[in-house]
Design an enzyme around this catalytic site. Structure first.
Site, PDB file in Angstrom:
ATOM      1  N   HIS A  89     -92.929 -56.161  39.357  1.00 29.81           N
ATOM      2  CA  HIS A  89     -92.424 -56.516  38.020  1.00 29.81           C
ATOM      3  C   HIS A  89     -92.164 -58.018  37.907  1.00 29.81           C
ATOM      4  O   HIS A  89     -92.518 -58.640  36.897  1.00 29.81           O
ATOM      5  CB  HIS A  89     -91.156 -55.731  37.671  1.00 29.81           C
ATOM      6  N   HIS A 102     -97.915 -54.600  33.190  1.00 30.22           N
ATOM      7  CA  HIS A 102     -96.485 -54.760  32.978  1.00 30.22           C
ATOM      8  C   HIS A 102     -95.858 -53.455  32.477  1.00 30.22           C
ATOM      9  O   HIS A 102     -95.187 -52.756  33.221  1.00 30.22           O
ATOM     10  CB  HIS A 102     -96.245 -55.933  32.008  1.00 30.22           C
ATOM     11  N   ASN A 104     -93.828 -60.523  35.181  1.00 32.83           N
ATOM     12  CA  ASN A 104     -92.892 -60.730  34.068  1.00 32.83           C
ATOM     13  C   ASN A 104     -92.370 -62.165  33.924  1.00 32.83           C
ATOM     14  O   ASN A 104     -92.404 -62.717  32.835  1.00 32.83           O
ATOM     15  CB  ASN A 104     -91.692 -59.792  34.193  1.00 32.83           C
ATOM     16  N   HIS A 136     -92.458 -50.543  33.875  1.00 36.87           N
ATOM     17  CA  HIS A 136     -91.453 -49.903  33.006  1.00 36.87           C
ATOM     18  C   HIS A 136     -91.725 -48.411  32.839  1.00 36.87           C
ATOM     19  O   HIS A 136     -90.848 -47.573  33.054  1.00 36.87           O
ATOM     20  CB  HIS A 136     -91.456 -50.565  31.624  1.00 36.87           C
ATOM     21  N   ILE A 141     -85.709 -56.287  32.255  1.00 33.54           N
ATOM     22  CA  ILE A 141     -86.134 -57.032  31.064  1.00 33.54           C
ATOM     23  C   ILE A 141     -87.616 -56.788  30.838  1.00 33.54           C
ATOM     24  O   ILE A 141     -88.339 -56.596  31.801  1.00 33.54           O
ATOM     25  CB  ILE A 141     -85.839 -58.545  31.220  1.00 33.54           C
TER      26      ILE A 141
HETATM   27 FE   LIG Z   1     -90.512 -56.228  32.014  1.00 33.07          FE
END
Ligand SMILES: [Fe+2]
Length: 903
Positions: free
Chosen positions: A753, A561, A757, A566, A903
C-alpha cells in the site's frame, strides 16, 4: 472505602431480554441482557461476590466472611473526545462530552480466569461502581476498589456497563493490588451506553491464549463475544454496534436519484469481487438489487477513526476535499469539458492558483487543508493553490522524457505491473470473432529496428531483455462501451521496453488497438508508435504515451491500489473480528495492520469509487471503472500472488535462486520497488516467524486451532468467496503456512500500500506525467481533416485537449494531495508495539529486533539512493526511491510505511 452495590434478586428485579441465540450457563452477564435494574446500594466493608444461579441472571450474593481478601483498585482511563470538531463535519456519532460524565458511573465486574475447582462452575463476578475521580484534556479517570477473596484467583476479564447516556472511549483499565502485580487491560474501544444496548462489554486481560488454552473461566465469554461480533445478519446496523458481517458492493450506484446512476452489483458470478462490510441499509426503490445510500456509512464502532486523534487525521482531510473543496471547484469551473489552453495555464495551478468562492462557512474544512487552500487577504475569495510536486521541483521537464517514463515502471507509483515478455510474437487471447485479429502489430522488424546493434528479437526474448506494460486484453472488451460515454475514449494498449546494458529501460513501441465494432460494421484498428526523430512521429509518440499513462493511471488506482490493498483486505478484517478472539495471538498480531481500513473504505465507497464519484468522473473508463476492477479481480487476482516474491516470479521479474539474496534472482537487477520491497518483505517475515513460532511451538496446534481455521476458511469461502475455487489459496496446516499467509496480508497492508499510495502526489500531482484520462482519440485513427490540421498546426493543443479537463485535473490533484499525506500521528510499521507484545518478553524482544531491522532498512535505502550504479533510483533531476523507507515526518514526503491502509 468501597461502597458495594449488589444485584440482589429481592431488591433489583432485573428485566430480562433474551438474546436471539442461546447462551450457555454461567455468570458474567454479557449473555443475558440486564436492563433497568436499579442496583440497591448496600454499605458494607465486605465485598460481595455475585454468582448466577441459572442463565436467568438471578444474582446471588455470597459475602465471604472467613477468607482472606485483597484490596484491588481499578483505575479506568477514558479518553475525552473532540466532539465539537467532529460535529462540524457531520460525522459525530453521539460522542460523549465532559458534562455527561458528571455523576455517572461505570459498572465493573471482575471475572475470575478459572472455574471453581469444587463445583466446576464459573465463579461469581466481583462488582464495583467506578466513579470519576479526575479529568484533564487528555483523560478522564474513573476509580473503584474491589475486595477480592483468595479463592477468586486470577482475574481474566472485566465486564463493563456504561451508565452514561452516551458512549465513551475506554483506553484501559489497570487493576492494582493482586499479589502478581498490576494487571493491565487494554480496551481502546467505544463502550455503548446501557440505554442504547444493555449488553455488557467484556474486556480480557492482555495475555494471549490459543482457543484450547483459554483459562476455563473465560471459555464461555470468549465464544459469546465472538457470537456477538458476528451478529445475526438481520436489520440495519446502528452506529454504536460492533457487528462484522459481509455484503456485496451494491451501494456504489444511486438508481433512485437517476437511472444513469444505476451500477451493477460487484460480488457474485457475473462480477466477482471481495466482500465489504454489511450495513443493512434498505433496498433502493427503483432497484431492489441495490442498497440505498446514506450520508454516514456504518462501520463497526471501533473501526472508526478515533476522535482522540489529531485534527489533521487523514480521513478528515479526504472528507474535507470531497465535501467542501470539490463542490467549490465545481462552482468555480463551470464548463466541465474545458481543458487547459496552454501548458502555462497548468503551471498557474502551482503559482496563482484557482480562485474559489469563499469557504468562510466551511472554515473548518479550510483549516484542515493548509497545503491546498490559501486565504487571500485583500479579496473575499479563497485560493486553491497546489504545492509544486517534488518531481517538478527537481526537473521541470521530467514528464516529457522517455527515460523517466520507463523508469517510473520500476520506481514510480505503479511498479507492480511491468512484465517480462516470454513469447514472441505477441498475441491476444481474446476471441478474434468479437475483437478482430489477435496478432499484435508490433513486428519483429519494428523491434529490431529499435534495438539495432544490441541483439535480435530472439536473443532479446531469450536473454530476458524485453518487458511489457500490457493493458491490451483487460481493456479491449471495454473500448466500445467506454467510447459511448461522453468526454472519454479508450484503447487496448501494449508498451514494450528493452533492458539496456546499463540496467535502465528504453521504451521501444506503443501499440494502441480499437476492436471490431459491436455490430461488426467498423473494422479493428491498431497502430504502433515508436520514438521518433521527426516532429510528427515525436508528437504521435507523445500522444500515444498519454493514452498509455491514462491506462496505467486507471489500472494503478483501480487495481494496484484500490482492489489489491483496500478492497482485498476488508474481508481479512471482517473474518478476523468474527472468528478470532481478541485474546487470540494472531488477532493481536494482525490488529495494527487492520486499523482504520474499514473506515477509509467506507469513505471511498461513499465518495471516491461510487457512481459519478471522483474516479468515475476523472478516469478514462468512466462509469465502467469499478466494473473493470472486478474483471481484474476475476482474471488476475490470486492470494498467493499478493506475496511480493510470488508476484515478481509470476511477472517474470524474478526466478527462484537459493544462492541469491532473498532466494530470488531479479531479471532487472536495479528494480527499486523489488529491491527495497524484498528487504521489507524479509523483515516482516522474520518478525511474523518469531511471533508464530512463539505461540505455536507445537506445529500440530495450527490444525487444531478452531478459531484460526475458521478465520482462514471464511476468508476463502465467504469474504473472497467468488474466488474460492481459484488457484492460489495456500493450505493452513503448519506454522510455515501461517507465516506465509500472515506475511502476505501484512505486506499488502503496509509495504504494497505504501508503495502505491504515498508517491501519488509526487508523480501524478503534475498531471501531464500521469493523466488519469485521455479524452480524445489519436488524430491518425479515422483521421478527420480538421483534427489533422490542428495537429499539424498546434500539436501541443491536440495533446492538451486529450489531457484531463480543468475540473478533472484539479479534483484529482486535490484528492491525491490528501491521499499522499501522513498525519502527524501516523502509525509507522514497527514503531510502537501493541500493549500485549510488551508484556511477553520473547515477543517484546522480537519486536525490538523488528524495529532495529527497519531502522537498518532506512540506512540501506539511503545508501542505495546515493549509489550512482543504481540508475533507476538516482540521476540528474531524479526523485530518489524512498517509498519503502519505513519512517517519515508528517506531510507529503514520498516515504514512510504505516502499519495499515488508513488512507
Ligand atoms: Fe490507499
Amino acid at each position: 472505602m468501597l461502597k458495594l452495590h449488589l444485584h440482589q434478586s429481592q431488591s433489583a428485579s432485573p428485566t430480562l431480554f433474551p438474546l436471539s441465540k442461546p447462551f450457555g450457563q454461567g455468570n458474567g452477564g454479557i449473555a443475558v441482557l440486564l436492563a433497568q435494574s436499579v442496583p440497591a446500594p448496600r454499605k458494607s466493608h465486605k465485598n460481595a461476590r455475585v454468582g448466577l444461579a441459572s442463565r436467568k441472571i438471578k444474582a446471588v450474593a455470597s459475602p465471604s466472611t472467613t477468607e482472606k481478601s485483597l484490596s484491588v483498585k481499578a483505575v479506568v482511563t477514558v479518553k475525552p473526545s473532540t466532539a465539537g470538531l467532529f460535529s462540524e463535519i457531520g460525522i459525530n456519532r453521539g460522542l460523549d462530552d465532559i458534562t455527561d460524565l458528571v455523576g455517572k458511573t461505570l459498572l465493573l465486574e471482575l471475572v475470575s480466569a478459572e472455574l471453581d475447582a469444587k463445583t466446576g462452575q464459573e465463579k461469581g463476578t466481583i462488582k464495583g461502581y467506578a466513579h470519576k475521580t479526575s479529568q484533564s484534556k487528555e483523560a478522564v479517570i474513573y476509580e473503584c476498589e474491589f475486595e477480592v477473596g483468595e479463592e477468586f484467583g486470577e482475574a481474566g476479564a472485566i465486564l463493563v456497563e456504561n451508565e452514561h447516556h452516551k458512549e465513551m472511549y475506554l483506553k484501559d483499565i489497570v487493576l492494582d493490588g493482586f499479589t502478581s502485580g498490576p494487571l493491565s487491560i487494554t480496551c481502546n474501544s467505544w463502550v455503548h451506553s446501557k440505554f442504547d444496548n444493555p449488553q455488557k462489554r467484556v474486556f480480557f486481560t492482555n495475555k494471549c491464549y490459543l482457543p484450547e488454552e483459554t483459562p476455563s473461566g473465560l471459555r464461555r465469554l470468549r465464544e459469546e463475544e465472538l457470537a456477538i461480533l458476528r451478529g445475526n445478519g438481520q436489520g440495519e446496523r446502528k452506529t454504536y454496534e460492533r457487528i462484522y458481517d459481509y455484503d456485496v458492493y451494491n451501494d456504489l450506484g444511486d438508481p433512485d436519484s437517476s437511472a444513469d446512476k444505476k451500477r451493477p452489483v460487484l460480488g457474485g458470478k457475473e462480477f466477482p469481487y471481495p466482500r465489504r462490510c454489511r450495513t443493512g441499509r434498505p433496498q433502493c426503490k427503483t432497484d431492489p438489487q441495490s442498497e440505498s445510500r446514506s450520508g454516514s456509512i456504518y462501520v463497526p464502532r471501533d473501526e472508526e477513526f478515533s476522535t482522540t486523534k489529531e485534527l489533521t487525521f487523514s480521513a478528515k482531510t479526504v472528507y474535507s476535499v470531497v465535501h467542501a473543496l470539490v463542490p467549490s471547484l465545481e462552482t468555480a469551473i463551470v464548463d466541465t469539458d474545458l481543458g487547459f489552453p496552454f501548458f502555462t495555464s497548468i503551471d498557474e495551478l502551482f503559482n496563482e492558483g484557482v480562485n474559489l468562492p469563499p469557504l468562510q462557512k466551511q472554515g473548518f474544512f479550510k483549516d484542515l487543508l493548509p497545503r491546498l487552500i490559501k486565504a487571500v487577504t485583500d479579496t473575499a475569495e479563497d485560493v486553491l493553490r497546489f504545492e509544486t510536486p517534488e518531481t517538478m521541483n527537481r526537473d521541470r521537464f521530467f514528464w516529457f522524457s522517455d527515460d523517466e517514463f520507463a523508469r517510473q515502471t520500476l520506481a514510480g507509483i505503479n511498479p507492480c505491473t511491468i512484465q517480462l515478455v516470454t513469447e514472441w510474437p505477441l498475441k491476444s487471447k481474446l476471441d478474434p470473432k468479437v475483437y478482430g485479429p489477435p496478432e499484435s502489430a508490433i513486428t519483429t522488424e519494428i523491434i529490431e529496428r529499435e534495438i539495432k546493434g544490441f541483439m535480435t528479437i530472439d536473443e532479446a526474448v531469450k536473454q530476458k531483455k524485453l518487458f511489457i506494460l500490457d493493458y491490451h486484453d483487460l481493456f479491449l472488451p471495454y473500448v466500445n462501451k467506454v467510447r459511448q460515454l461522453k468526454g472519454t475514449t479508450l484503447y487496448g494498449s501494449r508498451t514494450l521496453f528493452f533492458l539496456t546494458p546499463d540496467g535502465t529501460l528504453k521504451p521501444l513501441a506503443i501499440e494502441l488497438t480499437r476492436p471490431l465494432s459491436d455490430d461488426g460494421g467498423k473494422p479493428q484498428w491498431k497502430q504502433v508508435f515508436t520514438p521518433s526523430w521527426h516532429s510528427t512521429g515525436k508528437w504521435l509518440w507523445r500522444l500515444a504515451k498519454a493514452h498509455v499513462l491514462a491506462h496505467d493511471s486507471g489500472y494503478h488506482q483501480l487495481v494496484s491500489h484500490w482492489l489489491q490493498t483496500h478492497g482485498a483486505t476488508e474481508p481479512y478484517i471482517i473474518a478476523a473480528n468474527r472468528q478470532l478472539s481478541t485474546m487470540h495471538p494472531i488477532y493481536k498480531l494482525l490488529h495494527p495492520h487492520f486499523r482504520y481500513t474499514m473506515e477509509i473504505n467506507a469513505l471511498a465507497r461513499g465518495y471516491l469509487v461510487n457512481g459519478d464519484g471522483i474516479i468515475e468522473s476523472s478516469f478514462s473508463p468512466g462509469k465502467y471503472s469499478m466494473e473493470l476492477s472486478s474483471v481484474a479481480y476475476d482474471k488476475q487476482w490470486q492470494f498467493d500472488l499478493q506475496a511480493l516474491p510470488n508476484d515478481l516470479i509470476s511477472r517474470g521479474l524474478a526466478v527462484e535462486d537459493p544462492t541469491a539474496p532473498h532466494g530470488l534472482k531479479l531479471a532487472i537487477e536495479d528494480y527499486p520497488f523489488a529491491n527495497d520491497g524484498l528487504l521489507l518483505w524479509d523483515t516482516l517475515k522474520e518478525w511474523v516467524t518469531d511471533y508464530v513460532n512463539h505461540y505455536y511451538p507445537d506445529p500440530s496446534r495450527i490444525a487444531s486451532d478452531k478459531e484460526l481455521q475458521s478465520w482462514w476458511t471464511e476468508i476463502r469461502t465467504v469474504g473472497h468467496g467468488d474466488k474460492k475455487d481459484s488457484p492460489g489459496w495456500p493450505d493452513l496446516k503448519t506454522p510455515s503456512d501461517l507465516i506465509h499467509i500472515i506475511t502476505t496480508i501484512v505486506w499488502v497492508a503496509s509495504g504494497h500500500h505504501a508503495a502505491v499510495n504515498f508517491g501519488q502526489y509526487t508523480y501524478a500531482g503534475y498531471f501531464p506525467n500521469r493523466p488519469t484520462i485521455a479524452r480524445t482519440n489519436m488524430p491518425v485513427e479515422d483521421p478527420k481533416e480538421e483534427e489533422l490540421k490542428l495537429f499539424w498546426d498546434k500539436p501541443e493543443v491536440t495533446l492538451l485537449t486529450c489531457f484531463p479537463s480543468q475540473i478533472q485535473a484539479t479534483k484529482v490533484m486535490a484528492v491525491l494531495d490528501v491521499l499522499s499525506n501522513h498525519s502527524p500521528d501516523e502509525e509507522y510499521l514497527g514503531q510502537a508495539p501493541e500493549p500485549a507484545w510488551k508484556e511477553e518478553p520473547m515477543i517484546k524482544a522480537a519486536f525490538e529486533r523488528f524495529n532495529g531491522r527497519l531502522m537498518e532498512l532506512e540506512g540501506v535505502i539511503d545508501a542505495r539512493n546515493a549509489d550512482p550504479r543504481f540508475k533507476n533510483r538516482n540521476g540528474a533531476g531524479v526523485v530518489p526511491y524512498e517509498l519503502l523507507k519505513p519512517f517519515s515526518d508528517p506531510g507529503v514526503t514520498g516515504k514512510g510505511v504505516p502499519y495499515s491502509i488508513s488512507i
